[in-house]
Scaffold this active site. Structure first.
Site, PDB file in Angstrom:
ATOM      1  N   SER A 142      43.666  43.008  38.527  1.00 40.90           N
ATOM      2  CA  SER A 142      44.561  42.573  39.728  1.00 40.90           C
ATOM      3  C   SER A 142      43.819  42.723  41.008  1.00 40.90           C
ATOM      4  CB  SER A 142      45.711  43.499  39.870  1.00 40.90           C
ATOM      5  OG  SER A 142      46.563  42.995  40.968  1.00 40.90           O
ATOM      6  N   TYR A 155      50.223  51.648  40.642  1.00 45.27           N
ATOM      7  CA  TYR A 155      50.007  50.190  40.030  1.00 45.27           C
ATOM      8  C   TYR A 155      48.452  49.995  40.487  1.00 45.27           C
ATOM      9  CZ  TYR A 155      49.976  45.200  39.116  1.00 45.27           C
ATOM     10  OH  TYR A 155      49.536  44.003  38.889  1.00 45.27           O
TER      11      TYR A 155
END
Length: 245
Positions: A142, A155
């Site tokens: 990501s 995250y």
């Protein structure tokens, strides 16, 4: 793309979104795809979509939180097709909130899926790759770990852990086993649906509406990485909408 034809590629989180796009696009290029996911009905629909276009695919029910399921995914590929050339660790989840909100359950879910789930996939595939003398790991990461922002700390931490692990593996490998990290930005998927924090869910959904890429863009990055000659390794690919900061 001739280097893709005939490759056997396992993909986690393959029932929708990026995983589905990766499976469908790889099959178009002649790869045999082994779909791993929890949602059986949706996954079987992807298999039928691929087969209707003369592709080859099977579905294996898995939960990446269970390391035995990842072994089962790899074993299914080998049993059905005699080998496994690539594993795409795509399954992921986000629970976005301030750290002092103390969403410990959310932290554990992200660690179990985004971090341990990828490690389980690697652990299942590496022995097969070593026995074959070749193999390729593709981890979908990501951009969250590249640009650190509030509400995404844990995250991003899980994603950066995968970056670190991947780089260590690259250096440890003798060149027969390759590893690629692909870091998407905003992509049009149902990724935000599971976010419990309503403020963050709304922000992510708005970002998707305004700028998100088609998941085929991520599939194309995977195709690029796995289509390279055996002596070429694509390390890190960052792919984001041109409008994304």
């Amino acid at each position: 793309m001739q280097n893709i034809k005939g490759k056997v590629i396992a993909i986690t989180g393959a029932s929708s979104g990026m995983g589905k796009a990766i499976a469908v696009e790889l099959a178009k290029e002649g790869a045999t795809v082994v779909l791993g996911a929890r949602r059986a009905e949706q996954s079987q629909q992807v298999v039928e979509e691929i087969k209707n276009k003369d592709g080859e695919a099977i579905f294996v029910p898995i939960d990446v939180k269970n390391k035995a399921d990842l072994v089962g995914l790899v074993n299914a590929a080998v049993q059905h097709y005699g080998k496994l050339d690539v594993i795409v660790n795509n399954a992921g989840v986000s629970q976005l909130s301030r750290i002092d909100d103390l969403d410990v359950d959310g932290w554990e879910e992200m660690i179990d899926i985004n971090l341990k789930g990828v490690l389980y996939g690697m652990a299942a595939a590496i022995p097969v790759f070593k026995e074959q003398g070749s193999g390729h790991i593709v981890n979908i990461i990501s951009t969250a770990g590249i640009k650190i922002v509030p509400m995404q700390g844990v995250y991003a931490g899980t994603k950066n852990a995968i970056r670190t692990i991947g780089e260590a593996f690259r250096q440890e490998s003798d060149g027969n086993l390759r590893i690629t990290g692909i870091s998407p930005g905003f992509v049009k998927t149902d990724f935000a649906n599971g976010i419990k924090n309503e403020q963050m869910k709304s922000a992510i959904q708005n970002g998707m509406e305004q700028m998100a890429m088609d998941p085929v863009a991520i599939a194309n990055a995977v195709i690029y990485a796995v289509s390279q000659p055996d002596d070429v390794e694509i390390g890190d690919v960052v792919i984001r909408p041109s409008k994304q900061n």
